[in-house]
Design a protein around this motif. Structure first.
Motif, mmCIF file in Angstrom:
data_model
loop_
_atom_site.group_PDB
_atom_site.id
_atom_site.type_symbol
_atom_site.label_atom_id
_atom_site.label_comp_id
_atom_site.label_asym_id
_atom_site.label_seq_id
_atom_site.Cartn_x
_atom_site.Cartn_y
_atom_site.Cartn_z
ATOM 1 N N LEU A 118 0.860 -1.178 0.000
ATOM 2 C CA LEU A 118 0.000 0.000 0.000
ATOM 3 C C LEU A 118 0.900 1.232 0.000
ATOM 4 C CD1 LEU A 118 -2.735 -1.046 2.580
ATOM 5 C CD2 LEU A 118 -3.174 -0.414 0.197
ATOM 6 N N ALA A 119 0.830 2.008 -1.061
ATOM 7 C CA ALA A 119 1.652 3.201 -1.194
ATOM 8 C C ALA A 119 0.793 4.437 -1.097
ATOM 9 C CB ALA A 119 2.394 3.182 -2.533
ATOM 10 N N ASP A 120 1.318 5.486 -0.499
ATOM 11 C CA ASP A 120 0.575 6.743 -0.438
ATOM 12 C C ASP A 120 1.431 7.871 -0.975
ATOM 13 O OD1 ASP A 120 1.361 8.864 1.938
ATOM 14 O OD2 ASP A 120 2.034 6.835 2.416
ATOM 15 N N GLY A 121 0.776 8.945 -1.386
ATOM 16 C CA GLY A 121 1.493 10.101 -1.884
ATOM 17 C C GLY A 121 0.544 11.184 -2.339
ATOM 18 N N ILE A 122 1.119 12.308 -2.724
ATOM 19 C CA ILE A 122 0.351 13.458 -3.196
ATOM 20 C C ILE A 122 0.329 13.438 -4.720
ATOM 21 C CG2 ILE A 122 0.231 15.977 -3.220
ATOM 22 C CD1 ILE A 122 1.807 15.907 -0.572
ATOM 23 N N ALA A 123 -0.850 13.643 -5.281
ATOM 24 C CA ALA A 123 -0.993 13.611 -6.738
ATOM 25 C C ALA A 123 -2.174 14.478 -7.148
ATOM 26 C CB ALA A 123 -1.204 12.179 -7.225
ATOM 27 N N ALA A 124 -2.254 14.757 -8.447
ATOM 28 C CA ALA A 124 -3.470 15.370 -8.980
ATOM 29 C C ALA A 124 -4.585 14.324 -8.958
ATOM 30 C CB ALA A 124 -3.223 15.861 -10.401
ATOM 31 N N LEU A 139 6.947 12.419 5.172
ATOM 32 C CA LEU A 139 5.493 12.548 5.087
ATOM 33 C C LEU A 139 5.079 13.542 4.007
ATOM 34 C CD1 LEU A 139 4.722 12.704 8.911
ATOM 35 C CD2 LEU A 139 4.328 10.763 7.388
ATOM 36 N N CYS A 140 5.904 14.572 3.797
ATOM 37 C CA CYS A 140 5.596 15.586 2.779
ATOM 38 C C CYS A 140 6.885 16.294 2.386
ATOM 39 C CB CYS A 140 4.572 16.579 3.317
ATOM 40 S SG CYS A 140 4.226 17.932 2.172
ATOM 41 N N PRO A 141 7.674 15.693 1.488
ATOM 42 C CA PRO A 141 8.952 16.307 1.112
ATOM 43 C C PRO A 141 8.726 17.619 0.357
ATOM 44 C CG PRO A 141 8.805 14.004 0.392
ATOM 45 C CD PRO A 141 7.433 14.429 0.801
ATOM 46 N N PRO A 142 9.392 18.722 0.742
ATOM 47 C CA PRO A 142 9.261 19.968 -0.015
ATOM 48 C C PRO A 142 9.592 19.801 -1.499
ATOM 49 C CG PRO A 142 10.338 20.382 2.092
ATOM 50 C CD PRO A 142 10.216 18.891 1.952
ATOM 51 N N ALA A 143 10.505 18.880 -1.822
ATOM 52 C CA ALA A 143 10.852 18.663 -3.229
ATOM 53 C C ALA A 143 9.647 18.185 -4.027
ATOM 54 C CB ALA A 143 11.992 17.648 -3.338
ATOM 55 N N ARG A 144 8.781 17.388 -3.398
ATOM 56 C CA ARG A 144 7.587 16.914 -4.092
ATOM 57 C C ARG A 144 6.627 18.076 -4.351
ATOM 58 N NH1 ARG A 144 5.242 14.671 -7.930
ATOM 59 N NH2 ARG A 144 3.335 13.484 -7.550
ATOM 60 N N LEU A 145 6.526 18.997 -3.405
ATOM 61 C CA LEU A 145 5.682 20.169 -3.618
ATOM 62 C C LEU A 145 6.200 21.003 -4.781
ATOM 63 C CD1 LEU A 145 4.956 21.350 0.036
ATOM 64 C CD2 LEU A 145 3.487 20.028 -1.474
ATOM 65 N N ASP A 159 7.821 19.878 -7.315
ATOM 66 C CA ASP A 159 7.485 19.140 -8.538
ATOM 67 C C ASP A 159 6.062 19.439 -8.980
ATOM 68 O OD1 ASP A 159 9.970 17.979 -8.537
ATOM 69 O OD2 ASP A 159 9.303 16.072 -7.689
ATOM 70 N N LEU A 160 5.146 19.539 -8.024
ATOM 71 C CA LEU A 160 3.728 19.688 -8.337
ATOM 72 C C LEU A 160 3.315 21.134 -8.594
ATOM 73 C CD1 LEU A 160 2.409 17.225 -5.641
ATOM 74 C CD2 LEU A 160 2.110 16.917 -8.092
ATOM 75 N N VAL A 161 3.956 22.060 -7.891
ATOM 76 C CA VAL A 161 3.483 23.441 -7.920
ATOM 77 C C VAL A 161 4.480 24.387 -8.574
ATOM 78 C CG1 VAL A 161 2.627 25.346 -6.500
ATOM 79 C CG2 VAL A 161 2.157 22.985 -5.825
ATOM 80 N N GLY A 162 5.768 24.140 -8.421
ATOM 81 C CA GLY A 162 6.772 25.037 -8.974
ATOM 82 C C GLY A 162 7.799 25.398 -7.925
ATOM 83 N N GLU A 163 8.529 26.471 -8.165
ATOM 84 C CA GLU A 163 9.598 26.871 -7.265
ATOM 85 C C GLU A 163 9.065 27.325 -5.914
ATOM 86 O OE1 GLU A 163 12.846 26.454 -7.788
ATOM 87 O OE2 GLU A 163 12.193 25.417 -9.596
ATOM 88 N N GLY A 164 9.980 27.395 -4.957
ATOM 89 C CA GLY A 164 9.605 27.819 -3.616
ATOM 90 C C GLY A 164 9.647 26.657 -2.646
ATOM 91 N N PHE A 165 8.897 26.773 -1.544
ATOM 92 C CA PHE A 165 8.801 25.755 -0.504
ATOM 93 C C PHE A 165 10.163 25.433 0.115
ATOM 94 C CE2 PHE A 165 5.434 25.020 -3.621
ATOM 95 C CZ PHE A 165 4.328 25.225 -2.822
ATOM 96 N N PRO A 166 10.851 26.432 0.669
ATOM 97 C CA PRO A 166 12.144 26.158 1.308
ATOM 98 C C PRO A 166 11.963 25.256 2.522
ATOM 99 C CG PRO A 166 11.378 28.370 1.816
ATOM 100 C CD PRO A 166 10.454 27.847 0.770
ATOM 101 N N ALA A 167 12.953 24.415 2.761
ATOM 102 C CA ALA A 167 12.877 23.461 3.864
ATOM 103 C C ALA A 167 13.303 24.116 5.165
ATOM 104 C CB ALA A 167 13.747 22.249 3.570
ATOM 105 N N GLY A 168 12.584 23.787 6.225
ATOM 106 C CA GLY A 168 12.956 24.225 7.563
ATOM 107 C C GLY A 168 13.651 23.097 8.288
ATOM 108 N N LEU A 169 13.131 22.721 9.433
ATOM 109 C CA LEU A 169 13.722 21.631 10.206
ATOM 110 C C LEU A 169 13.577 20.314 9.447
ATOM 111 C CD1 LEU A 169 13.430 21.021 13.981
ATOM 112 C CD2 LEU A 169 12.645 19.211 12.463
#
Length: 294
Positions: free
Chosen positions: A143-149, A203-209, A211-221
């Motif tokens: 069972l795999a999960d992830g964010i997608a359209a 759980l939610c890698p900024p790199a995946r965001l 990929d889906l939305v475009g630039e931005g989403f800098p990583a914090g902790l």
């Protein structure tokens, strides 16, 4: 190329040590050196530097091919053995951290109620390991999960012939501190948050965001675990935002009441769970596939 020699090369490169590879594979260090040398002689190229032990440019390129090739060989062996396997009532289910949502858990309970002898052994793993566990026969189902359209399949590693079926899709929410200026919104666009700090977590890698939305989403902790409560506590304390399926956030938020969950309005994204498996003979595994697929 001899798969046996290729396995030895990959093991040495992974450990960065001939002695560690020898300990893992059960050979002497001299035998490991000879096997790597034989592979280098076959290709006519140096694949490893010896001090320190690290891949050459040619070795790095070979590693890009080696892991998928060896996985396909292990998958082929497991697939052949599965065809001759006797029906079993113990099923090994591998799942990524957020795949067993309330709907999936309920379907598992219904399947067990219909099959009283059915035993399920659930193993949690990261997404990058899931397809390999199923392909190699170390898990019967995954069972795999992830964010997608919406209705888009997840991006899973190529692990040979595999059937994937959508199981659930649900809305996503942004978990942010209760005192955040945007916490009172009825919904949010991710574009409003591209400059915010995000937890770097499986759980939610900024790199995946990105990929889906475009630039931005800098990583914090950076949080290397996959416990949802821990992620919510970190978000509540202001270490970074995170994106989660709505069912993963308890009613009233989480983290001691310090988190606000705001639905994502745009872009239209969902949290998707997929079931994957190799060829299955009739029996308990096939029945569980039907139950989980709804």
């Amino acid at each position: 190329m001899d798969p046996h020699l290729l396995t030895t090369f990959v093991t040495v490169a992974r450990h960065g040590s001939f002695s560690a590879a020898a300990a893992e594979l059960g050979y002497t260090q001299s035998a490991i050196s000879q096997q790597v040398a034989a592979l280098e002689a076959d290709l006519g190229l140096a694949l490893l530097r010896r001090r320190p032990v690290e891949p050459t440019p040619a070795g790095r390129r070979l590693l890009e091919h080696a892991e998928p090739l060896l996985l396909r060989l292990r998958a082929a062996r497991a697939d052949v053995l599965r065809t001759a396997a006797e029906p079993r009532h113990l099923l090994r289910l591998a799942a990524t951290p957020l795949a067993v949502n309330p709907v999936v858990a309920a379907r598992l309970a219904e399947a067990r109620a219909r099959q009283p002898r059915l035993e399920i052994r659930l193993r949690m793993c990261r997404a990058e390991r899931l397809a390999a566990l199923v392909a190699e026969g170390r898990a019967d189902l995954g069972l795999a999960d992830g964010i997608a359209a919406p209705s888009d399949p997840l991006r899973l590693p190529d692990a040979g012939p595999m059937t994937t079926t959508g199981v659930t899709e649900e809305d996503l929410v942004v978990a942010l501190p209760a005192g955040h200026p945007l916490a009172g919104r009825a919904s949010l666009r991710l574009a409003d948050l591209i400059d915010a700090r995000w937890l770097r977590t499986p759980l939610c890698p900024p790199a995946r965001l990105r990929d889906l939305v475009g630039e931005g989403f800098p990583a914090g902790l950076e949080y290397e675990g996959d416990d949802v409560r821990t992620a919510l506590n970190l978000a509540a304390a202001g270490h970074g935002l995170t994106l989660l399926p709505a069912s993963a956030v308890p009613a009233g938020g989480g983290g001691g009441g310090g988190v606000c969950a705001v639905p994502v309005a745009a872009p239209r994204l969902v949290h998707r769970v997929e079931l994957l498996h190799a060829a299955l003979p009739p029996g308990a595994a096939a029945d569980l596939v039907a139950a989980l697929s709804g």
